[in-house]
Design a protein around this motif. Sequence first.
Motif, PDB file in Angstrom:
ATOM      1  N   ILE A  23       0.857  -1.182   0.000  1.00  0.00           N
ATOM      2  CA  ILE A  23       0.000   0.000   0.000  1.00  0.00           C
ATOM      3  C   ILE A  23       0.893   1.232   0.000  1.00  0.00           C
ATOM      4  CG2 ILE A  23      -1.746   1.284   1.290  1.00  0.00           C
ATOM      5  CD1 ILE A  23      -2.602  -1.448   2.469  1.00  0.00           C
ATOM      6  N   GLN A  24       0.659   2.105  -0.972  1.00  0.00           N
ATOM      7  CA  GLN A  24       1.412   3.354  -1.072  1.00  0.00           C
ATOM      8  C   GLN A  24       0.436   4.477  -1.363  1.00  0.00           C
ATOM      9  OE1 GLN A  24       4.663   3.264  -3.837  1.00  0.00           O
ATOM     10  NE2 GLN A  24       4.944   5.465  -3.761  1.00  0.00           N
ATOM     11  N   ASP A  25       0.477   5.505  -0.552  1.00  0.00           N
ATOM     12  CA  ASP A  25      -0.428   6.653  -0.685  1.00  0.00           C
ATOM     13  C   ASP A  25      -1.893   6.216  -0.734  1.00  0.00           C
ATOM     14  OD1 ASP A  25       1.728   8.436  -0.733  1.00  0.00           O
ATOM     15  OD2 ASP A  25       1.952   8.209  -2.900  1.00  0.00           O
ATOM     16  N   GLY A  26      -2.222   5.150   0.009  1.00  0.00           N
ATOM     17  CA  GLY A  26      -3.597   4.681   0.101  1.00  0.00           C
ATOM     18  C   GLY A  26      -4.021   3.716  -0.991  1.00  0.00           C
ATOM     19  N   TYR A  27      -3.172   3.476  -1.993  1.00  0.00           N
ATOM     20  CA  TYR A  27      -3.519   2.570  -3.092  1.00  0.00           C
ATOM     21  C   TYR A  27      -2.789   1.247  -2.960  1.00  0.00           C
ATOM     22  CZ  TYR A  27      -5.861   6.398  -5.403  1.00  0.00           C
ATOM     23  OH  TYR A  27      -6.727   7.408  -5.693  1.00  0.00           O
ATOM     24  N   PRO A  31       1.079  -7.362  -8.542  1.00  0.00           N
ATOM     25  CA  PRO A  31       0.784  -7.980  -9.840  1.00  0.00           C
ATOM     26  C   PRO A  31      -0.710  -7.936 -10.193  1.00  0.00           C
ATOM     27  CG  PRO A  31       2.228  -9.375  -8.528  1.00  0.00           C
ATOM     28  CD  PRO A  31       1.776  -8.256  -7.641  1.00  0.00           C
ATOM     29  N   GLY A  32      -1.058  -7.231 -11.261  1.00  0.00           N
ATOM     30  CA  GLY A  32      -2.433  -7.189 -11.751  1.00  0.00           C
ATOM     31  C   GLY A  32      -3.387  -6.265 -11.010  1.00  0.00           C
ATOM     32  N   SER A  33      -2.913  -5.534 -10.022  1.00  0.00           N
ATOM     33  CA  SER A  33      -3.827  -4.699  -9.238  1.00  0.00           C
ATOM     34  C   SER A  33      -3.309  -3.283  -9.006  1.00  0.00           C
ATOM     35  CB  SER A  33      -4.083  -5.353  -7.869  1.00  0.00           C
ATOM     36  OG  SER A  33      -4.800  -6.540  -8.031  1.00  0.00           O
ATOM     37  N   ASN A  34      -2.440  -2.805  -9.826  1.00  0.00           N
ATOM     38  CA  ASN A  34      -1.815  -1.509  -9.594  1.00  0.00           C
ATOM     39  C   ASN A  34      -2.806  -0.358  -9.550  1.00  0.00           C
ATOM     40  OD1 ASN A  34       0.730  -2.506  -9.280  1.00  0.00           O
ATOM     41  ND2 ASN A  34       1.285  -2.250 -11.421  1.00  0.00           N
ATOM     42  N   GLY A  35      -3.091   0.108  -8.345  1.00  0.00           N
ATOM     43  CA  GLY A  35      -3.923   1.285  -8.145  1.00  0.00           C
ATOM     44  C   GLY A  35      -5.404   1.094  -8.359  1.00  0.00           C
ATOM     45  N   ARG A  36      -5.870  -0.107  -8.632  1.00  0.00           N
ATOM     46  CA  ARG A  36      -7.314  -0.327  -8.837  1.00  0.00           C
ATOM     47  C   ARG A  36      -8.065  -0.359  -7.516  1.00  0.00           C
ATOM     48  NH1 ARG A  36      -7.654  -5.572 -11.972  1.00  0.00           N
ATOM     49  NH2 ARG A  36      -9.660  -5.492 -10.964  1.00  0.00           N
ATOM     50  N   TYR A  37      -7.369  -0.620  -6.418  1.00  0.00           N
ATOM     51  CA  TYR A  37      -7.978  -0.670  -5.091  1.00  0.00           C
ATOM     52  C   TYR A  37      -7.320   0.374  -4.211  1.00  0.00           C
ATOM     53  CZ  TYR A  37      -9.894  -5.034  -6.697  1.00  0.00           C
ATOM     54  OH  TYR A  37     -10.573  -5.973  -7.418  1.00  0.00           O
ATOM     55  N   TYR A  38      -8.095   0.945  -3.302  1.00  0.00           N
ATOM     56  CA  TYR A  38      -7.528   1.934  -2.405  1.00  0.00           C
ATOM     57  C   TYR A  38      -8.113   1.781  -1.007  1.00  0.00           C
ATOM     58  CZ  TYR A  38     -11.815   4.609  -3.269  1.00  0.00           C
ATOM     59  OH  TYR A  38     -13.123   4.999  -3.381  1.00  0.00           O
ATOM     60  N   LEU A  39      -7.369   2.290  -0.051  1.00  0.00           N
ATOM     61  CA  LEU A  39      -7.737   2.222   1.351  1.00  0.00           C
ATOM     62  C   LEU A  39      -8.133   3.613   1.805  1.00  0.00           C
ATOM     63  CD1 LEU A  39      -7.768   0.421   3.917  1.00  0.00           C
ATOM     64  CD2 LEU A  39      -5.383   1.075   4.262  1.00  0.00           C
ATOM     65  N   ASN A  40      -9.356   3.747   2.335  1.00  0.00           N
ATOM     66  CA  ASN A  40      -9.862   5.035   2.795  1.00  0.00           C
ATOM     67  C   ASN A  40     -10.512   4.836   4.158  1.00  0.00           C
ATOM     68  OD1 ASN A  40     -10.721   7.679   2.942  1.00  0.00           O
ATOM     69  ND2 ASN A  40     -12.487   7.364   1.616  1.00  0.00           N
ATOM     70  N   GLU A  41      -9.988   5.505   5.178  1.00  0.00           N
ATOM     71  CA  GLU A  41     -10.509   5.399   6.540  1.00  0.00           C
ATOM     72  C   GLU A  41     -10.665   3.949   6.970  1.00  0.00           C
ATOM     73  OE1 GLU A  41     -13.909   7.893   7.157  1.00  0.00           O
ATOM     74  OE2 GLU A  41     -12.885   9.651   6.359  1.00  0.00           O
ATOM     75  N   ASN A  42      -9.634   3.150   6.716  1.00  0.00           N
ATOM     76  CA  ASN A  42      -9.538   1.738   7.098  1.00  0.00           C
ATOM     77  C   ASN A  42     -10.448   0.799   6.309  1.00  0.00           C
ATOM     78  OD1 ASN A  42      -7.531   2.276   8.924  1.00  0.00           O
ATOM     79  ND2 ASN A  42      -8.925   2.493  10.632  1.00  0.00           N
ATOM     80  N   TYR A  43     -11.082   1.265   5.244  1.00  0.00           N
ATOM     81  CA  TYR A  43     -11.898   0.406   4.380  1.00  0.00           C
ATOM     82  C   TYR A  43     -11.292   0.379   2.985  1.00  0.00           C
ATOM     83  CZ  TYR A  43     -15.527   0.110   7.901  1.00  0.00           C
ATOM     84  OH  TYR A  43     -16.197  -0.152   9.060  1.00  0.00           O
ATOM     85  N   PHE A  44     -11.306  -0.805   2.347  1.00  0.00           N
ATOM     86  CA  PHE A  44     -10.806  -0.960   0.990  1.00  0.00           C
ATOM     87  C   PHE A  44     -11.944  -0.754  -0.007  1.00  0.00           C
ATOM     88  CE2 PHE A  44      -7.635  -3.404   3.319  1.00  0.00           C
ATOM     89  CZ  PHE A  44      -6.469  -3.000   2.700  1.00  0.00           C
ATOM     90  N   TYR A  45     -11.630  -0.057  -1.107  1.00  0.00           N
ATOM     91  CA  TYR A  45     -12.592   0.186  -2.179  1.00  0.00           C
ATOM     92  C   TYR A  45     -11.956  -0.185  -3.510  1.00  0.00           C
ATOM     93  CZ  TYR A  45     -15.203   2.770   1.284  1.00  0.00           C
ATOM     94  OH  TYR A  45     -15.907   3.113   2.403  1.00  0.00           O
ATOM     95  N   GLY A  46     -12.780  -0.651  -4.439  1.00  0.00           N
ATOM     96  CA  GLY A  46     -12.330  -1.031  -5.770  1.00  0.00           C
ATOM     97  C   GLY A  46     -13.258  -2.104  -6.305  1.00  0.00           C
ATOM     98  N   PRO A  47     -12.978  -2.623  -7.512  1.00  0.00           N
ATOM     99  CA  PRO A  47     -13.839  -3.651  -8.093  1.00  0.00           C
ATOM    100  C   PRO A  47     -14.010  -4.850  -7.160  1.00  0.00           C
ATOM    101  CG  PRO A  47     -12.181  -2.924  -9.666  1.00  0.00           C
ATOM    102  CD  PRO A  47     -11.839  -2.299  -8.345  1.00  0.00           C
ATOM    103  N   GLY A  48     -15.255  -5.165  -6.812  1.00  0.00           N
ATOM    104  CA  GLY A  48     -15.542  -6.311  -5.960  1.00  0.00           C
ATOM    105  C   GLY A  48     -15.330  -6.084  -4.476  1.00  0.00           C
ATOM    106  N   SER A  49     -14.980  -4.879  -4.084  1.00  0.00           N
ATOM    107  CA  SER A  49     -14.713  -4.624  -2.666  1.00  0.00           C
ATOM    108  C   SER A  49     -15.714  -3.637  -2.089  1.00  0.00           C
ATOM    109  CB  SER A  49     -13.286  -4.108  -2.482  1.00  0.00           C
ATOM    110  OG  SER A  49     -13.030  -3.903  -1.114  1.00  0.00           O
ATOM    111  N   GLN A  50     -15.654  -2.397  -2.507  1.00  0.00           N
ATOM    112  CA  GLN A  50     -16.577  -1.328  -2.095  1.00  0.00           C
ATOM    113  C   GLN A  50     -16.859  -1.304  -0.594  1.00  0.00           C
ATOM    114  OE1 GLN A  50     -16.938   0.989  -4.105  1.00  0.00           O
ATOM    115  NE2 GLN A  50     -16.205  -0.107  -5.872  1.00  0.00           N
ATOM    116  N   GLY A  51     -15.804  -1.337   0.200  1.00  0.00           N
ATOM    117  CA  GLY A  51     -15.950  -1.191   1.634  1.00  0.00           C
ATOM    118  C   GLY A  51     -16.278  -2.461   2.384  1.00  0.00           C
ATOM    119  N   ARG A  52     -16.281  -3.598   1.710  1.00  0.00           N
ATOM    120  CA  ARG A  52     -16.596  -4.858   2.396  1.00  0.00           C
ATOM    121  C   ARG A  52     -15.407  -5.387   3.194  1.00  0.00           C
ATOM    122  NH1 ARG A  52     -18.315  -9.348  -0.712  1.00  0.00           N
ATOM    123  NH2 ARG A  52     -16.614  -8.837  -2.077  1.00  0.00           N
ATOM    124  N   PHE A  53     -14.190  -4.947   2.865  1.00  0.00           N
ATOM    125  CA  PHE A  53     -12.991  -5.359   3.579  1.00  0.00           C
ATOM    126  C   PHE A  53     -12.447  -4.158   4.341  1.00  0.00           C
ATOM    127  CE2 PHE A  53     -13.522  -8.375   0.227  1.00  0.00           C
ATOM    128  CZ  PHE A  53     -13.158  -9.580   0.805  1.00  0.00           C
TER     129      PHE A  53
END
Length: 74
Positions: A23-27, A31-53
């Motif tokens: 994780i760098q600067d919240g992203y 391999p295969g996931s460069n910047g597609r997911y990000y961490l915001n206020e301890n929740y992960f967002y991105g395809p298939g996640s949207q705050g579920r993790f």
Amino acid sequence: MYTGCYIQNGYIYGGSKSGRYYIQDGYVYGPGSNGRYYLNENYFYGPGSQGRFYVEGDHIYGPSRELPWLPDED
């Protein structure tokens, strides 16, 4: 549910891809996931996640042990 993964010094550990994602600067990068997911206020967002993790302490929790940013294949 604890996913079996944790964050230490910016790297995500646990499972077969342990230490290959970070994780760098919240992203999430790796391999295969460069910047597609990000961490915001301890929740992960991105395809298939949207705050579920989420992160509590250094551990990653969610509805399953399969993290969406860790693809099954290289």
